[in-house]
Structures are given as structure tokens and as C-alpha cells.
Design an enzyme around this catalytic site. Sequence first.
Site, PDB file in Angstrom:
ATOM      1  N   ASP A   8       0.817  -1.218   0.000  1.00 18.60           N
ATOM      2  CA  ASP A   8       0.000   0.000   0.000  1.00 18.60           C
ATOM      3  C   ASP A   8       0.846   1.262   0.000  1.00 18.60           C
ATOM      4  O   ASP A   8       2.060   1.224   0.213  1.00 18.60           O
ATOM      5  CB  ASP A   8      -0.974   0.000   1.196  1.00 18.60           C
ATOM      6  CG  ASP A   8      -0.360  -0.561   2.478  1.00 18.60           C
ATOM      7  OD1 ASP A   8       0.877  -0.555   2.593  1.00 18.60           O
ATOM      8  OD2 ASP A   8      -1.118  -0.991   3.361  1.00 18.60           O
TER       9      ASP A   8
ATOM     10  N   ASN B 235      -7.707  -3.229  14.099  1.00 22.92           N
ATOM     11  CA  ASN B 235      -9.117  -3.534  13.794  1.00 22.92           C
ATOM     12  C   ASN B 235      -9.229  -4.750  12.872  1.00 22.92           C
ATOM     13  O   ASN B 235     -10.289  -5.005  12.308  1.00 22.92           O
ATOM     14  CB  ASN B 235      -9.792  -2.310  13.156  1.00 22.92           C
ATOM     15  CG  ASN B 235      -9.117  -1.897  11.859  1.00 22.92           C
ATOM     16  OD1 ASN B 235      -8.195  -2.550  11.392  1.00 22.92           O
ATOM     17  ND2 ASN B 235      -9.573  -0.808  11.268  1.00 22.92           N
TER      18      ASN B 235
ATOM     19  N   HIS C 141      -7.433  -5.174  10.063  1.00 24.42           N
ATOM     20  CA  HIS C 141      -7.167  -4.944   8.640  1.00 24.42           C
ATOM     21  C   HIS C 141      -5.874  -5.618   8.196  1.00 24.42           C
ATOM     22  O   HIS C 141      -4.975  -5.869   8.996  1.00 24.42           O
ATOM     23  CB  HIS C 141      -7.196  -3.446   8.288  1.00 24.42           C
ATOM     24  CG  HIS C 141      -6.043  -2.626   8.766  1.00 24.42           C
ATOM     25  ND1 HIS C 141      -6.172  -1.293   9.116  1.00 24.42           N
ATOM     26  CD2 HIS C 141      -4.731  -2.917   8.957  1.00 24.42           C
ATOM     27  CE1 HIS C 141      -4.996  -0.821   9.469  1.00 24.42           C
ATOM     28  NE2 HIS C 141      -4.114  -1.781   9.390  1.00 24.42           N
TER      29      HIS C 141
ATOM     30  N   GLU D 254      -9.932  -2.349   5.242  1.00 26.98           N
ATOM     31  CA  GLU D 254     -10.547  -2.072   6.536  1.00 26.98           C
ATOM     32  C   GLU D 254     -11.784  -2.953   6.739  1.00 26.98           C
ATOM     33  O   GLU D 254     -12.288  -3.554   5.781  1.00 26.98           O
ATOM     34  CB  GLU D 254     -10.960  -0.588   6.588  1.00 26.98           C
ATOM     35  CG  GLU D 254      -9.800   0.403   6.387  1.00 26.98           C
ATOM     36  CD  GLU D 254      -8.899   0.529   7.607  1.00 26.98           C
ATOM     37  OE1 GLU D 254      -8.866  -0.389   8.454  1.00 26.98           O
ATOM     38  OE2 GLU D 254      -8.197   1.547   7.719  1.00 26.98           O
TER      39      GLU D 254
HETATM   40  C1  F6R Z   1       1.337  -1.722   6.253  1.00 21.02           C
HETATM   41  C2  F6R Z   1      -0.019  -2.206   6.266  1.00 21.02           C
HETATM   42  C3  F6R Z   1      -0.826  -2.296   7.512  1.00 21.02           C
HETATM   43  C4  F6R Z   1      -0.030  -2.678   8.765  1.00 21.02           C
HETATM   44  C5  F6R Z   1      -0.934  -2.714   9.983  1.00 21.02           C
HETATM   45  C6  F6R Z   1      -0.164  -3.028  11.260  1.00 21.02           C
HETATM   46  O1  F6R Z   1       1.863  -1.729   4.945  1.00 21.02           O
HETATM   47  O2  F6R Z   1      -0.511  -2.506   5.247  1.00 21.02           O
HETATM   48  O3  F6R Z   1      -1.850  -3.231   7.315  1.00 21.02           O
HETATM   49  O4  F6R Z   1       0.577  -3.927   8.564  1.00 21.02           O
HETATM   50  O5  F6R Z   1      -1.575  -1.490  10.140  1.00 21.02           O
HETATM   51  O6  F6R Z   1       0.692  -1.972  11.523  1.00 21.02           O
HETATM   52  P1  F6R Z   1       1.750  -2.018  12.705  1.00 21.02           P
HETATM   53  O7  F6R Z   1       2.719  -3.104  12.346  1.00 21.02           O
HETATM   54  O8  F6R Z   1       2.392  -0.673  12.701  1.00 21.02           O
HETATM   55  O9  F6R Z   1       0.987  -2.312  13.940  1.00 21.02           O
END
Ligand code: F6R
Length: 252
Positions: free
Chosen positions: A68, A137, A139, A144
Site C-alpha cells: 500500500d 481492527n 485490517h 478495513e
Molecule cells: C502496512 C499495512 C498495515 C499494517 C498494519 C499493522 O503496509 O498494510 O496493514 O501492517 O496497520 O501496523 P503495525 O505493524 O504498525 O501495527
Amino acid sequence: MTKIYRAKDFKDLSRKAANILSAQVILNGKSVLGLATGSSPIGVYEQLIEWYNKGDVDFSEVTTVNLDEYLGLSPINPQSYHYFMHLHFFGKINIKPENIYLPNGLESDSKRECARYEALIKHLGGIDMQLLGLGRNGHIGFNEPGAAFEADTHIVTLASSTIEANKRFFNSEDDVPKQAYTMGIRTIMQAKRIVVVVTGQEKAEIAEKAFFGPITPEIPASVLQLHNNVTLVGDEAALSFISPALCANYMQ
Ligand code: F6R
């Protein structure tokens, strides 16, 4: 069926996940790796860099596609995922710049950009191994709660909980972009192997729901239960809601 590796702590988790990624690259030097940003994979990248420096793993023929990118951020913006990846990984290994791909956050024609990214992944022959973090959450990527399981790369409006979680990387909540490009659930599910890294007590409840609860778009990561090659690497805190007995059944 999900394999679960229970690591002692973040360092152990990072080393275990890096082991899986480096094995992939050692066995197939031309691997296509799907990569993630965020806090969870940082230790994995550090470990891979250490092994690269020792001459144990070579990225010269590897191609990467990231999950992303925020809409509107240029690659040189320190909050962009392009910047993050160069800072934490690409700038410290011997990957060829032309083999690095992320969605283009500056492309305002979202239809065109999403089609380009999907076509690119197909042209590369698909993703051999996708590294994922898990959102608080549930995702994955920026898919989401409520995201369609059949979605390809698309543009999303970030959930307020995600903006809240990610504001730590920005000066203020207002600075967090409200939209992003993300691989869709279908794009992620088409990866041949998936490795999920989860750390910390705050992820414990969602990790249990995602891997042992009902499969529902309300918890996007729950779809991973339908993939035939997923490895979950968590530290003890993140796996604390998953009964050790259940884990033991899946341990290798
Ligand atoms: C990052 C991404 C997100 C993260 C997720 C967890 O490229 O796509 O899905 O993997 O938000 O983030 P952290 O590791 O910071 O808790």
C-alpha cells in the site's frame, strides 16, 4: 491451515519471520516478495539486512511489491511508504531499484493506477511470499473492516481507528492522509505463501479473532483462514489469547 510460531519476544519473532523470508530468497533468488510497512516488520527487515551484510542472503534478483501507499504523498515525503521502505530496507540491501514496486501515491487517476498495479503483479507471475502485519481492527494492507473479499488493488478511505493508530508517524492526526492505495484482499489471497507478523498485547484479541473466529469481512484478516499456506509468527504477548494447546497443534 495456519502454522503458528510462538516467539519469545519481538527480536525472536523478527528472527523467525526473517528466517522464512530468507529461506524463500535463498531457494529462489528471483522471488517476488510482497512487503508491508508499519512497526511489526521493522525487526524482520533489520534481521534480513544483518544476514545480507554477512553474505548469507542476496537480493540482487529479488523483486518486491508493497501492499500500500498513502494517496497524495510523494516518494520523498518522509511519511510515505516509499520513503519508509528505502529507510528501513531497500537502501541497505542490494536490491535493484528497478525491481522495487509500490503503488504511486501521486497518481490521481485511481482507476488507472489500480489497473497498473494489478497488471504489474500478474506480469511478475504473482507474489511468491507476502509479508503482512495485522491492524488493530483486523485490517490487512489497508483493507478495513467491511472490505469486499473479492477486491483487487483499489483506493480506500482509512478507518478513523487506523488514522488514530498511524498518527504516531505524523506531526498530528490532521496530517495523516485520509485515503490510500492498497492491494485488495483478492490480490493478497493470490500470494503463494503468506507470513503474518503480530507483536504486542494490544493485538492479542484481534489475532485470536482473526485466526480462530468466524470468517467475516468485519475482520478482514479472518479471510486468511481460507488460504492454504499461511504462517503466523507472533510473540507471546500477541498470542496470549490463543490457547497454548491450540498453538501446540499447529506448531512445527
Ligand atoms: C502496512 C499495512 C498495515 C499494517 C498494519 C499493522 O503496509 O498494510 O496493514 O501492517 O496497520 O501496523 P503495525 O505493524 O504498525 O501495527
